[in-house]
Design an enzyme around this catalytic site. Structure first.
Site, mmCIF file in Angstrom:
data_model
loop_
_atom_site.group_PDB
_atom_site.id
_atom_site.type_symbol
_atom_site.label_atom_id
_atom_site.label_comp_id
_atom_site.label_asym_id
_atom_site.label_seq_id
_atom_site.Cartn_x
_atom_site.Cartn_y
_atom_site.Cartn_z
ATOM 1 N N LYS B 81 1.007 -1.123 0.008
ATOM 2 C CA LYS B 81 0.104 0.007 -0.162
ATOM 3 C C LYS B 81 0.916 1.301 -0.022
ATOM 4 C CE LYS B 81 -3.838 1.960 2.734
ATOM 5 N NZ LYS B 81 -4.755 1.754 4.069
ATOM 6 N N SER B 156 -9.520 1.941 3.220
ATOM 7 C CA SER B 156 -8.890 2.737 2.372
ATOM 8 C C SER B 156 -7.780 1.746 1.338
ATOM 9 C CB SER B 156 -7.897 3.754 3.030
ATOM 10 O OG SER B 156 -6.967 3.245 3.987
ATOM 11 N N SER B 180 -9.918 -0.447 7.331
ATOM 12 C CA SER B 180 -9.265 -0.090 6.012
ATOM 13 C C SER B 180 -8.663 -1.353 5.203
ATOM 14 C CB SER B 180 -8.292 1.022 5.954
ATOM 15 O OG SER B 180 -8.668 2.173 5.965
#
Lengths: 170, 492, 482
Positions: B81, B156, B180
């Site tokens: 990420k 997210s 997330s």
């Protein structure tokens, strides 16, 4: 806690609603409340007093009475002036034509927290961290060497090893 | 190994194939890059590619494999990420603020996974500064859900979830502040684990809310999650909040039966907020676990609804100050020709941060401001303790708590972008877990109209082992985790 | 109307650890800009603080030294504000639960009295960087080497009424820090910085007036001057019917004035809250006992011991215990000379004067404690008169050897041989019959004055080496007799 009558109608009902219903109720209440200039300006005065006192803690006495006698939340209807003072503290600039929109969303987000008012937290120790752990201590030794060149690769403006900013006046 | 399975097999299966010489790390890495080349233009899950270094790492892994010095993750491709700092590789948090930021250091998670022999393919898309549940606030554009390109992947860590689902990589890292990892895992039909707060070092992860953030694995199976968590975990002298506890062998007990396991069912997780079709899938999943010998227990988590308000005070408050360092002085976006210092600060920050990030900074600033601290922040921290105590009480009666990971399946792009509060509801079942610091696992539990549903399992503090064992048992007795989205060219 | 000045002090003491409070970067003064600022100090994305154990130990040492209540659980908080020298946009400090709570500190005053100062609290925090304003046109340069230097901020109650009290407190604090070895106390390099909270009220009133805060006053001399000039300013404002604005002011030493700080014009709301990247510091009894047992002898204990053991005055003792080096110098010299009072006088008199003249510190003294003791011994056994002793001291200062060697080489030995001295006295009496007559005719109280003439003559004849006491006795006897 629950003594201010008029603006609390939505909130009182909200206790029986689901979060989703509650939020929907909030949206309409805030949209409605946005133009209520009177309550808006009073909240502005209150908030400004708090901020001008400066050092945290000393300001508490100013707000203590509204907090302990009624709820702080009814006075929470946000107006652009509140948003602007928060923006100033956070060093954000809000365009004038976006101000109403930002204020409304800011207010809607804040209304969410009225949920907490329902909870009795008398005597509950605030929880800052999930675990009951103690701070570990590091031995006092120098482990970092000069990395200025690598670290300043990302800097927008440097000269002679200094970071540069527009002239600061003390 | 067939080319097709190179991009759909689990890391565990790929590792066996690598050890057996049925494929090579180089071949595997190239297959992943091919899948990315074919589908990333539509899905937009990956925002930075590291082809050159990945191929070099793959070759090095192949040498280790042939020398017999390989570990269980050697040669397995992986995506990070874009919130994890990667040395000499852009790390943007999907924000204009950090578009040009190239850290001279690796996050601890990144260096640990590199030491384990993984091959870093690139970085995945996310909501800006991890603030969102749909991966729509990225400066690099939205990520689309591989199961339906008109839907969001969740967020997210939406890029990471979409990438694993779309066959770009078997493993990816995510971070979870309020859901997330688990919510996008649920919406993309993959396995996602948020470890106990303190299990994995936060050093080098760009902070959103320091007391809630935790990194974890996003994978195709629970077994892979166990393997990856093993490599990520452990105390880090550089993170004061990382727990100095011995890390158990997460894979050792995976195959243990779950007979007698008590699974708590919180009634608050099945209220009318929940899409009834999701509720049905969760009940089916629970039945499968009961058939394996688990026992269901009714429990209560009475402060579940207040979790949202609590979270949306604490997280923005911490974020508002964590994000003060982006001031246009030492790194990050700086406005053109600042007139003075205030102008430099205000324009750099307003230009660099997106709308949602700015809104959360404003709310967090407000919650901490003089006179409002007690009513907002302190109150939220008190309710946080009550939420944590709810879980403690519940765990006196059960070993694992089960429920949905999200209230529904993936929603359409833009459906909630104009309504922050509707978006915040996406995390209603996940964020209490962060407030209490507990581990949470989301695993695929079937499809509704072709869209995945996630079962969430919540464990006791630092008891990922039980979670993983339960999740693995579920994947042994069901095949939901093997369902794959149909992408032209990869899975015809 | 007469006014009473009310002051409280906040001192920022830089702790002399090897590394920074939250990072492994070196904590040293004077490096090239930003070479001692690591990723943590720069607040780079993803970086986290880890607490330096020595910073905690130093704070606990200070707390024990002033008999303070220790915060056995203390917590770091973030103090939020934007400034270029504050990289993260917040300072990690301790607001709600400091490590050192209430304590008391007794300050020795010049008149020998002890002035008690109440310490409100002392807490750990990180220092900010430095700005350089003049080097670049229209721009300010930011050097973050100092960012992350451990600070102990020591806050007093508003107990001070005079500048002398404030300065005495600062000197005592400086002395204590030096004793504990927790700070180098170098004020010129900013190791000890003082903010003064000052207000005026009509004498006799017990309400506080509106205060101003004068920032960063960095020498004892400037503290006195800043207090004087700010008192004058506030008095002028009040007496002309104005009101004092609560504000932060900067002392300008060049212009000797205070002025409101522009950067502090906007009232700040620091939004303190517990720092989530750090956990509570827990110190237990075992830890505290270990720190206590390793404490050096503290100035107040040493002062009391010097008074009882060496029969020194409160004032001399206070001066001698100022630094451990000076106190050790005294003890070494006093032990060897076996004349502590005389030793104290010489150290605080001639030695201090010479050091001051050549801008030297005690540890740089060309005269060692042993050498000085050698001189004192010769004064005590009457080998040297005080006048001769000064000459020997000059020799010691020039490093001509030991006191005895200098006495020998310069021939400075006092004449104590009665026979030799008697001869000189006889000769002088014989040479000055008129004066002898005059002396003998004079009244007793006048005789004393006239005696000086004969003493001078004999001293001249002996080249100053006659023992004054012996000479006196002989002269009086001889002049009286014949």
């Amino acid at each position: 806690m629950d003594s201010t009558p008029a603006p609390r109608g939505h909130l009182a009902n909200a206790s029986a609603l689901s979060v989703r219903d509650f939020i929907v109720a909030k949206l309409s209440s805030v949209r409605h409340g946005k133009n209520t200039t009177k309550s808006a300006s009073s909240s502005f005065v209150l908030r400004n007093e708090c901020i001008n006192v400066g050092v945290f803690g000393q300001g508490e006495s100013v707000v203590a009475s509204p907090l302990s006698h009624h709820s702080v939340y009814p006075a929470m209807i946000t107006i652009p002036a509140d948003v602007l003072s928060m923006a100033q503290l956070a060093r954000l600039r809000i365009d004038e034509d976006a101000l109403d929109d930002v204020s409304e969303r800011f207010g809607r987000t804040l209304q969410l927290v009225a949920e907490l008012e329902k909870i009795d937290t008398e005597g509950v120790t605030p929880m800052s961290n999930p675990h009951d752990m103690n701070q570990r201590l590091r031995p006092d030794s120098v482990t970092e060497s000069n990395q200025r060149e690598a670290l300043q690769q990302n800097a927008p403006a440097v000269a002679d090893g200094f970071f540069l900013v527009p002239k600061v006046i003390d | 190994m067939a080319l097709e399975s190179l991009t759909s097999a689990s890391a565990t299966e790929l590792a066996s194939a690598l050890q057996a010489g049925e494929t090579s790390a180089l071949e595997l890495t190239e297959a992943c890059f091919d899948a990315i080349a074919a589908h990333n233009p539509t899905i937009n899950a990956v925002i930075t590619l590291c082809e050159e270094s990945a191929l070099a790492e793959a070759k090095a892994a192949d040498l280790q494999l042939s020398a017999g010095t390989a570990g269980p993750l050697t040669g397995i491709p992986l995506l990070h990420k874009d919130i994890f700092c990667t040395r000499n590789v852009a790390t943007t948090c999907a924000s204009k603020m950090l578009t040009n930021f190239i850290p001279p250091y690796d996050a601890t998670v990144v260096s640990r996974l590199q030491a384990a022999g993984t091959v870093m393919l690139g970085k995945t898309n996310m909501d800006e500064f991890a603030m969102g549940s749909s991966t729509e606030t990225s400066v690099f554009g939205v990520t689309r859900n591989p199961w339906n390109l008109n839907c969001v992947p969740g967020g997210s860590s939406g890029g990471a979830a979409a990438a694993v689902a779309a066959g770009f990589a078997p493993l990816s890292t995510g971070t979870d502040t309020g859901g997330s990892i688990r919510q996008p895992a649920s919406l993309c039909g993959i396995t996602g684990l948020k470890p106990t707060y303190g299990r994995v070092s936060r050093l080098g992860i760009i902070a959103f809310a320091s007391s809630l953030d935790q990194a974890g694995p996003m994978t195709r199976t629970v077994e892979d999650a166990a393997l990856m968590l093993q490599a990520m975990s452990g105390v880090d002298a550089g993170d004061s909040t990382s727990a100095d506890l011995e890390v158990p062998d997460f894979t050792a007990g995976l195959n243990q039966p779950i007979a007698g396991l008590k699974i708590g069912i919180p009634k608050e997780y099945f209220s009318h907020n929940l899409d009834p079709r999701v509720a049905e899938k969760i009940h089916e999943a629970l039945n499968a676990l009961v058939k394996e010998g688990a026992e269901l227990v009714d429990i209560e988590l009475p402060h579940t609804e207040q979790g949202i308000a609590t979270y949306y005070i604490i997280a923005p408050a911490e974020a508002s100050t964590n994000l003060s360092r982006y001031d246009g002085v030492r790194f990050g976006h700086r406005c053109d020709n600042p007139l003075n210092l205030t102008d430099l600060y205000e324009r750099s920050r307003s230009e660099g941060f997106g709308e949602e990030v700015q809104r959360r900074i404003l709310v967090g600033t407000y919650a901490l401001s003089a006179g409002f601290y007690d009513a907002y922040f302190k109150k939220a921290q008190q309710v946080r303790r009550l939420i944590s105590e709810d879980f403690q009480k519940a765990f006196e009666r059960c070993d694992v708590i089960a429920g949905p990971a999200a209230p529904g399946t993936a929603f359409e792009l833009g459906a909630k972008s104009d309504d922050p509060l509707a978006m915040y509801l996406e995390d209603i079942y996940t964020l209490s877990v962060n407030l209490a610091g507990l581990p949470g696992l989301s695993i695929p539990a079937g499809l509704i109209d072709g869209m995945p549903v996630g079962l969430q399992l919540i464990g006791r503090s630092f008891d990922e082992t039980t979670l993983l064992r339960t999740g693995h048992r579920f994947q042994l007795c069901t095949d939901h985790h093997q369902a794959k989205p149909t992408l032209a060219g990869v899975n015809p | 109307m007469s006014w009473e000045v009310v002051m409280g002090l906040e001192v920022h003491l830089q702790l002399a650890t090897k590394s920074k409070i939250f990072s492994g970067a070196a904590n040293q003064f004077g490096a090239e800009p930003n070479v001692q600022a690591c990723a943590v100090d720069l607040g780079m994305p993803g970086m986290l603080p880890v607490l330096n154990s020595e910073a905690v130990r130093y704070a606990v040492m200070f707390g024990l030294a002033i008999d303070a209540r220790l915060g056995t659980r203390s917590v770091f908080d973030r103090k939020n504000y934007f400034y270029p020298d504050l990289p993260k946009g917040y300072q990690v400090s301790q607001f709600f639960e400091p490590i050192v709570c209430e304590g008391e500190f007794e300050i020795p005053m010049e008149d020998g009295s002890l002035f008690p100062v109440r310490i409100t609290r002392a807490h750990l925090e990180e220092d900010a960087g430095k700005s350089v304003h003049d080097a670049y046109t229209g721009q300010t340069g930011v050097d973050l080497n100092r960012a992350g230097t451990p600070l102990l901020e020591i806050v007093t109650e508003p107990d001070f009424r005079t500048a002398a009290q404030a300065v005495a407190y600062l000197k005592a604090l400086h002395s204590l820090a030096t004793y504990l070895g927790i700070s180098d106390g170098n004020m010129a390099e900013g190791s000890m910085r003082c903010d003064i909270n000052i207000s005026l009220r009509p004498t006799g009133s017990d309400e506080f007036g509106t205060r101003t805060e004068i920032k960063n006053v960095n020498s004892f001399k400037f503290v006195e001057k800043a207090i004087a000039i700010e008192t004058e300013r506030q008095q002028d404002v009040l007496e002309s019917g104005g009101t004092i604005t609560q504000e932060t002011r900067l002392y300008d030493a060049d212009k000797n004035e205070t002025r409101a700080m522009r950067s502090k014009e906007v009232a700040n709301d620091y939004r303190y809250f517990p720092e989530p990247d750090l956990l509570p510091i827990i110190i237990d009894e075992e830890y505290i006992d270990a720190v206590r047992s390793a404490l050096p002898e503290l100035p107040r204990i040493k002062r009391a011991r010097f008074i009882s053991e060496y029969a020194l005055s409160q004032y001399d003792a206070a001066l001698l215990v100022d630094t451990p080096t000076l106190a050790n110098y005294f003890e070494t010299a006093a032990t060897q000379s076996k004349a502590p009072k005389l030793t104290a006088n010489w150290i605080l008199g001639d030695l201090a004067g010479a050091l001051n003249r050549d801008s030297l510190q005690i540890h740089q003294s060309p005269v060692s404690a042993e050498s000085l003791a050698g001189l004192i011994v010769r004064i005590a056994d009457d080998t040297l008169s005080s006048k001769l002793a000064k000459q020997v001291f000059e020799g010691l200062w020039q490093q001509e050897g030991t006191a005895d060697a200098i006495i020998e080489a310069r021939g400075l030995k006092q004449v104590t041989d009665t026979g030799a001295l008697e001869a000189m006295v006889d000769q002088v009496i014989e040479d000055h019959p008129d004066q002898v007559t005059q002396y003998r005719a004079a009244e007793e109280n006048k005789q004393k004055k006239l005696l000086g003439f004969f003493v001078g003559q004999v001293m001249k004849a002996s080249k100053g080496q006659a023992n004054p006491q012996l000479l006196n006795t002989l002269l009086v006897a001889k002049l009286r007799s014949s």
